[in-house]
Scaffold this active site. Structure first.
Site, PDB file in Angstrom:
ATOM      1  N   VAL A  68     -75.284  66.815   7.693  1.00  0.00           N
ATOM      2  CA  VAL A  68     -74.392  67.258   7.897  1.00  0.00           C
ATOM      3  C   VAL A  68     -73.278  66.570   7.551  1.00  0.00           C
ATOM      4  O   VAL A  68     -72.401  66.700   6.500  1.00  0.00           O
ATOM      5  CB  VAL A  68     -74.173  68.468   8.855  1.00  0.00           C
ATOM      6  CG1 VAL A  68     -73.198  69.478   8.466  1.00  0.00           C
ATOM      7  CG2 VAL A  68     -75.539  69.360   8.952  1.00  0.00           C
ATOM      8  N   LEU A  92     -72.013  60.351  10.158  1.00  0.00           N
ATOM      9  CA  LEU A  92     -72.163  60.615   8.938  1.00  0.00           C
ATOM     10  C   LEU A  92     -73.982  61.014   8.402  1.00  0.00           C
ATOM     11  O   LEU A  92     -74.766  60.278   7.849  1.00  0.00           O
ATOM     12  CB  LEU A  92     -71.809  59.428   7.362  1.00  0.00           C
ATOM     13  CG  LEU A  92     -70.353  59.407   7.957  1.00  0.00           C
ATOM     14  CD1 LEU A  92     -69.980  57.854   7.283  1.00  0.00           C
ATOM     15  CD2 LEU A  92     -69.712  60.656   7.487  1.00  0.00           C
ATOM     16  N   LYS A  94     -73.821  83.039  18.952  1.00  0.00           N
ATOM     17  CA  LYS A  94     -73.410  82.105  17.073  1.00  0.00           C
ATOM     18  C   LYS A  94     -73.993  83.561  16.679  1.00  0.00           C
ATOM     19  O   LYS A  94     -73.563  83.270  15.793  1.00  0.00           O
ATOM     20  CB  LYS A  94     -74.178  80.832  17.894  1.00  0.00           C
ATOM     21  CG  LYS A  94     -74.336  80.129  16.253  1.00  0.00           C
ATOM     22  CD  LYS A  94     -75.032  78.509  16.541  1.00  0.00           C
ATOM     23  CE  LYS A  94     -74.620  78.013  15.430  1.00  0.00           C
ATOM     24  NZ  LYS A  94     -75.042  76.968  15.350  1.00  0.00           N
ATOM     25  N   ASP A 114     -69.590  55.360  12.092  1.00  0.00           N
ATOM     26  CA  ASP A 114     -70.967  55.865  12.148  1.00  0.00           C
ATOM     27  C   ASP A 114     -71.862  54.760  12.646  1.00  0.00           C
ATOM     28  O   ASP A 114     -71.638  52.959  12.309  1.00  0.00           O
ATOM     29  CB  ASP A 114     -71.728  56.398  11.205  1.00  0.00           C
ATOM     30  CG  ASP A 114     -72.638  57.330  11.519  1.00  0.00           C
ATOM     31  OD1 ASP A 114     -72.752  58.175  11.265  1.00  0.00           O
ATOM     32  OD2 ASP A 114     -74.421  56.496  11.755  1.00  0.00           O
ATOM     33  N   SER A 151     -81.024  72.877   5.729  1.00  0.00           N
ATOM     34  CA  SER A 151     -79.903  73.786   6.133  1.00  0.00           C
ATOM     35  C   SER A 151     -79.444  73.124   6.189  1.00  0.00           C
ATOM     36  O   SER A 151     -77.838  73.699   6.921  1.00  0.00           O
ATOM     37  CB  SER A 151     -80.943  74.841   7.404  1.00  0.00           C
ATOM     38  OG  SER A 151     -80.909  73.398   8.834  1.00  0.00           O
ATOM     39  N   LYS A 204     -83.812  80.419  22.835  1.00  0.00           N
ATOM     40  CA  LYS A 204     -84.241  79.198  22.657  1.00  0.00           C
ATOM     41  C   LYS A 204     -85.354  78.600  23.092  1.00  0.00           C
ATOM     42  O   LYS A 204     -85.959  78.834  24.691  1.00  0.00           O
ATOM     43  CB  LYS A 204     -83.168  78.161  23.701  1.00  0.00           C
ATOM     44  CG  LYS A 204     -82.584  77.109  22.989  1.00  0.00           C
ATOM     45  CD  LYS A 204     -82.580  76.838  21.803  1.00  0.00           C
ATOM     46  CE  LYS A 204     -81.960  75.584  20.990  1.00  0.00           C
ATOM     47  NZ  LYS A 204     -81.536  75.329  19.599  1.00  0.00           N
TER      48      LYS A 204
END
Length: 380
Positions: free
Chosen positions: A194, A191, A78, A213, A156, A90
């Site tokens: 993000v 939903l 990534k 959702d 973020s 991680k």
């Protein structure tokens, strides 16, 4: 309490073999706070490792280790795809996030992170919150993903959703030779922070959405949002989302949703969303290619959040983050074109591009590696 309970040399060698792709794995044990954690550093070829810390009541040490190893390797790719000067890492804390958290536990964890001397930066992930890392920050500066009040970049999910939108435009370009999303239909699964933002942006573009959702509040909110745009929303049952006659499936919730069962339901021309680990197995990416379904590797299209978190370590700058996030479009086009040229899956193409980038960067960085004033410490 000791982590290592192997009863024979063979068990110990098996443990080492499991970690053979990783540069360093640290087992953290602090009886006074009941901290049991694992920090996995997969690679520092591109720079110090970065990756979130999740807290989960793993059933066994092996489960916790497997999670840390798998996720840290994924972060290496990534980071390479996002072209940030960090490698993959991680951390996992073994425990119930609802019952086992204490300020002392996270301070102890912060001390272990600090003991790595800048080789690893971490922050929130599943089961951990910013409040947890306020305590860890008392022991180490190697924390990322902070809110603006602490000098961080803030939410973020904003650049993550923006990156997904760029990825969807790249996908539309490959499928239809245009980026007019009002002419494209999307099936959105989830939903959350993000997924809702992605849905909003698509509605602003005039797109047609089919959404699902588990939260009725989110479903009602996106319907209300649609009334102020030229787009439209249809709510579908969670189990029916995989069989919708949409052009592009946008998974923004669970992992492992591309599997033997769902593959046979897909009518989509492409899959491109923010959810992590969308493929249950790597071979499902190959199967998508065989079926002519274009797939956006999740670790590329959802990298907007990583771009913000890593950029924050140079000093938070929202404009710079959004500028970098735009590159997700070009990266996706590159992956799609390479896969088409070589007649391989987009997953294989993405991995090859990242591996080549890491090899080239390692050669370039080797002379300067671990300088006395590393550039990633600018914030401090």
């Amino acid at each position: 309490m000791s982590f290592i309970t192997a009863s024979s040399k063979n068990d110990n060698f098996a443990l080492l073999e499991k970690m053979s792709e990783h540069e360093q794995v640290v087992f953290c044990n602090d009886p006074s706070t009941n901290l049991q954690a694992i920090i996995a550093i997969h690679s520092t070829k591109l720079g110090p490792a970065i990756g979130g810390c999740r807290m989960h009541p793993y059933e066994s040490f092996d489960d916790a280790l497997d999670d840390a190893l798998r996720l840290s390797k994924g972060m290496t790719y990534k980071c390479a795809a996002a072209d940030v000067d960090f490698g993959g890492g991680k951390s996992v804390i073994i425990g119930d996030p609802q019952k086992d958290k204490t300020p002392e536990l996270f301070r102890a964890f912060g001390q272990f992170v600090d003991s790595l001397g800048g080789r690893f930066y971490t922050g929130t992930d599943m089961g951990t919150t910013l409040d947890d890392f306020v305590h860890a920050m008392k022991e180490t500066n190697n924390i990322a993903g902070l809110p603006e009040v602490y000098g961080g970049g803030g939410d973020s999910s904003i650049p993550t959703a923006e990156g997904v939108l760029y990825g969807l435009k790249a996908t539309s370009n490959m499928l239809f030779d245009h980026e007019n999303l009002s002419e494209v239909t999307f099936a959105i699964q989830g939903l959350g922070k993000v997924g809702f933002k992605v849905a909003e942006r698509l509605l602003d573009e005039g797109a047609t959405l089919m959404v699902t959702d588990i939260n009725d509040t989110s479903l009602n909110a996106i319907q209300e949002r649609a009334q102020t745009t030229n787009g439209s929303v249809t709510i579908v049952d969670s189990n029916d989302i995989y069989a919708q006659p949409a052009d592009i499936f946008v998974p923004c919730a669970f992992g492992g949703i591309i599997n033997d069962t769902t593959l046979n339901q897909f009518q989509f021309k492409a899959i491109a969303g923010s959810a992590n680990s969308q493929l249950l197995k790597d071979e499902h990416g190959v199967e998508l290619a065989k079926r002519g379904i274009l797939y956006a590797p999740d670790y590329i299209i959802n990298s907007g959040g990583l771009i913000q978190v890593s950029d924050e370590l140079y000093g938070a700058n929202k404009e710079r983050v959004l500028h970098k996030t735009k590159e997700i479009y070009n990266t996706m086009i590159n992956v799609y074109q390479q896969a088409e040229l070589d007649h391989i899956s987009t997953v294989v193409a993405a991995n090859q591009i990242c591996e080549k980038m890491m090899a080239n960067r390692e050669k370039r960085n080797s002379f300067f590696k671990w300088s006395s004033s590393p550039k990633w410490h600018i914030r401090h």
